[in-house]
Design a protein around this motif. Structure first.
Motif, PDB file in Angstrom:
ATOM      1  N   ILE A   1      10.965  -1.244   1.647  1.00  0.00           N
ATOM      2  CA  ILE A   1      10.992  -1.127   0.178  1.00  0.00           C
ATOM      3  C   ILE A   1       9.650  -0.589  -0.329  1.00  0.00           C
ATOM      4  O   ILE A   1       9.603   0.264  -1.218  1.00  0.00           O
ATOM      5  CB  ILE A   1      11.364  -2.479  -0.484  1.00  0.00           C
ATOM      6  N   ARG A   2       8.546  -1.040   0.285  1.00  0.00           N
ATOM      7  CA  ARG A   2       7.217  -0.529  -0.075  1.00  0.00           C
ATOM      8  C   ARG A   2       7.125   0.973   0.179  1.00  0.00           C
ATOM      9  O   ARG A   2       6.641   1.733  -0.659  1.00  0.00           O
ATOM     10  CB  ARG A   2       6.151  -1.215   0.791  1.00  0.00           C
ATOM     11  N   MET A   3       7.602   1.391   1.357  1.00  0.00           N
ATOM     12  CA  MET A   3       7.500   2.806   1.743  1.00  0.00           C
ATOM     13  C   MET A   3       8.326   3.686   0.833  1.00  0.00           C
ATOM     14  O   MET A   3       7.994   4.834   0.560  1.00  0.00           O
ATOM     15  CB  MET A   3       7.940   2.991   3.204  1.00  0.00           C
ATOM     16  N   ARG A   4       9.408   3.167   0.334  1.00  0.00           N
ATOM     17  CA  ARG A   4      10.306   3.925  -0.520  1.00  0.00           C
ATOM     18  C   ARG A   4       9.700   4.230  -1.890  1.00  0.00           C
ATOM     19  O   ARG A   4      10.059   5.196  -2.543  1.00  0.00           O
ATOM     20  CB  ARG A   4      11.576   3.080  -0.713  1.00  0.00           C
ATOM     21  N   GLY A   5       8.759   3.382  -2.327  1.00  0.00           N
ATOM     22  CA  GLY A   5       8.142   3.546  -3.646  1.00  0.00           C
ATOM     23  C   GLY A   5       9.046   2.992  -4.733  1.00  0.00           C
ATOM     24  O   GLY A   5      10.156   2.540  -4.462  1.00  0.00           O
ATOM     25  N   GLY A   6       8.543   3.012  -5.975  1.00  0.00           N
ATOM     26  CA  GLY A   6       9.372   2.537  -7.092  1.00  0.00           C
ATOM     27  C   GLY A   6       9.049   1.128  -7.524  1.00  0.00           C
ATOM     28  O   GLY A   6       9.358   0.733  -8.644  1.00  0.00           O
ATOM     29  N   ALA A   7       8.417   0.342  -6.630  1.00  0.00           N
ATOM     30  CA  ALA A   7       8.001  -1.022  -7.009  1.00  0.00           C
ATOM     31  C   ALA A   7       6.494  -1.022  -7.207  1.00  0.00           C
ATOM     32  O   ALA A   7       5.774  -0.272  -6.550  1.00  0.00           O
ATOM     33  CB  ALA A   7       8.378  -2.012  -5.921  1.00  0.00           C
ATOM     34  N   ARG A   8       6.003  -1.865  -8.128  1.00  0.00           N
ATOM     35  CA  ARG A   8       4.548  -1.959  -8.316  1.00  0.00           C
ATOM     36  C   ARG A   8       3.924  -2.755  -7.172  1.00  0.00           C
ATOM     37  O   ARG A   8       2.910  -2.385  -6.612  1.00  0.00           O
ATOM     38  CB  ARG A   8       4.224  -2.634  -9.655  1.00  0.00           C
ATOM     39  N   SER A   9       4.543  -3.882  -6.826  1.00  0.00           N
ATOM     40  CA  SER A   9       4.068  -4.670  -5.692  1.00  0.00           C
ATOM     41  C   SER A   9       5.268  -5.331  -5.031  1.00  0.00           C
ATOM     42  O   SER A   9       6.292  -5.573  -5.682  1.00  0.00           O
ATOM     43  CB  SER A   9       3.047  -5.719  -6.140  1.00  0.00           C
ATOM     44  N   VAL A  10       5.129  -5.584  -3.747  1.00  0.00           N
ATOM     45  CA  VAL A  10       6.243  -6.170  -2.985  1.00  0.00           C
ATOM     46  C   VAL A  10       5.707  -7.395  -2.235  1.00  0.00           C
ATOM     47  O   VAL A  10       4.700  -7.293  -1.528  1.00  0.00           O
ATOM     48  CB  VAL A  10       6.829  -5.133  -1.992  1.00  0.00           C
ATOM     49  N   HIS A  11       6.339  -8.538  -2.439  1.00  0.00           N
ATOM     50  CA  HIS A  11       5.865  -9.792  -1.855  1.00  0.00           C
ATOM     51  C   HIS A  11       6.967 -10.432  -1.011  1.00  0.00           C
ATOM     52  O   HIS A  11       8.145 -10.217  -1.265  1.00  0.00           O
ATOM     53  CB  HIS A  11       5.507 -10.804  -2.945  1.00  0.00           C
ATOM     54  N   LEU A  12       6.537 -11.263  -0.062  1.00  0.00           N
ATOM     55  CA  LEU A  12       7.494 -12.064   0.707  1.00  0.00           C
ATOM     56  C   LEU A  12       7.495 -13.480   0.150  1.00  0.00           C
ATOM     57  O   LEU A  12       6.441 -13.989  -0.241  1.00  0.00           O
ATOM     58  CB  LEU A  12       7.050 -12.147   2.172  1.00  0.00           C
ATOM     59  N   ALA A  13       8.647 -14.099   0.088  1.00  0.00           N
ATOM     60  CA  ALA A  13       8.703 -15.485  -0.387  1.00  0.00           C
ATOM     61  C   ALA A  13       9.889 -16.181   0.256  1.00  0.00           C
ATOM     62  O   ALA A  13      10.862 -15.534   0.650  1.00  0.00           O
ATOM     63  CB  ALA A  13       8.843 -15.527  -1.906  1.00  0.00           C
ATOM     64  N   HIS A  14       9.776 -17.503   0.365  1.00  0.00           N
ATOM     65  CA  HIS A  14      10.939 -18.282   0.792  1.00  0.00           C
ATOM     66  C   HIS A  14      11.095 -19.475  -0.144  1.00  0.00           C
ATOM     67  O   HIS A  14      10.155 -19.869  -0.845  1.00  0.00           O
ATOM     68  CB  HIS A  14      10.812 -18.739   2.257  1.00  0.00           C
ATOM     69  N   GLY A  15      12.271 -20.026  -0.174  1.00  0.00           N
ATOM     70  CA  GLY A  15      12.506 -21.184  -1.030  1.00  0.00           C
ATOM     71  C   GLY A  15      13.731 -21.926  -0.530  1.00  0.00           C
ATOM     72  O   GLY A  15      14.489 -21.416   0.280  1.00  0.00           O
TER      73      GLY A  15
END
Ligand code: C5P
Length: 310
Positions: free
Chosen positions: A289-303
């Protein structure tokens, strides 16, 4: 919190980590007489968190400093929800506030992740501990609800059903842990703006109230796999968020093309959550998703994860 905490010396600080929230189910009803919308939601606290640190200033007053993601965009004065929270605790205890609050932000600002509400919840707890205020859970909940609809859940964390305007909580014993990729965008959506758009679309016959939370609650309790959860995600605000910020549609579509099990607008947006199969899948998905562009920042999360008052 019932005042068992030892009094803090002036030089000592109190630090509280407060998780962001997401709404795997967000059912939005009609506007009520007080302007709020009836909600039928299921909250989940996720591992993305802000840290609220409180130390005594040594003189009356509430001072706020902020660091981290989006720090420059936030007010540091009385408009900051954490400032209001500190003032409320002081008022409750009948004391003069005396605190320097530092908010270290990792939760994206105005992203539909309850970042401001998390800071308010953190400030309530940190100030109560710093000033050694005896306050029961019910009273803390009442103060939190007065600050905002999401603040009570931010105190509790874990998973819960939210009704009323979101502040009436019923805990859910979730067995599983789910992995998300959290993609922020360059735009922001103010919560009231999104609710207004929900109302506008409803007048045109678009969208309905998804009141029934049972399927997703059962999936949480059973520790359902991510494939099952993916089919149960609901957000009645999603169409409104996409209508306000059409670029969200391509971000969501892109994540699905990269293998996400589901794309889900977080709360009132504009943050988009992508559900992954497991942690390994989430790492690979985030990279794509980061490589594709279009997002300001990309984070990992679990819940779900525990909240500060759990
Ligand atoms: O409760 P909170 O201060 O976070 O809500 C911000 C705004 O979002 C409210 O003033 C209202 O416009 C809208 N809102 C709503 N219905 C809810 C929660 C929030 O209309 N259940």
């Amino acid at each position: 919190m019932t005042g068992q905490t030892a009094p803090a010396a002036p030089s000592q600080g109190v630090s509280v980590d407060v998780p962001a929230k997401i709404n795997p189910h967000l059912g939005v009803g009609d506007a009520r007489a007080d302007g709020y919308h009836a909600l039928s939601t299921v909250y989940q606290a996720i591992s993305l968190h802000d840290t609220v640190t409180a130390v005594k200033r040594g003189e009356p007053g509430i001072e706020i400093t902020i660091s981290g993601e989006g720090a420059g965009e936030l007010p540091t004065g009385e408009d900051n929800l954490a400032h209001k929270a500190a003032k409320l605790i002081a008022l409750y205890a009948g004391i003069e506030p005396d605190v320097k609050l530092h908010l270290n932000k990792r939760i994206p600002v105005a992203g539909g992740l309850a970042g401001g509400s998390a800071d308010a919840a953190g400030a309530l707890i940190a100030c109560a501990r710093l000033w050694d205020v005896e306050i029961g859970d019910a009273e803390l909940h009442r103060l939190a609800a007065g600050l905002g609809s999401d603040v009570p859940f931010c105190l509790k964390g874990g998973a819960a059903i939210g009704t009323g305007r979101g502040e009436e909580l019923t805990p859910v014993q979730a067995k599983g842990s789910w992995h998300w990729v959290v993609a922020t965008t360059d735009t922001q959506i103010a919560t009231p703006e999104c609710y207004k758009e929900v109302d506008r679309l409803r007048e045109d016959g678009i969208g309905r109230y998804s009141r029934d939370v049972d399927p997703i609650v059962k999936a949480f309790e059973a520790g359902a796999d991510a494939d099952t959860l993916a089919r149960l995600l609901v957000n009645d605000m999603e169409a409104a968020a996409v209508s306000l910020r059409p670029q969200l549609a391509s971000l969501m579509h892109g994540g699905l093309e990269e293998g996400a099990l589901a794309a889900h607008v977080s709360g009132s947006g504009p943050t988009v959550l992508f559900l992954a199969t497991d942690v390994k899948h989430s790492v690979a998905l985030a990279r794509r998703i980061r490589m594709r562009g279009g997002a300001r920042s990309v984070h990992l999360a679990h819940g779900p994860v525990n909240g500060p008052a759990a």
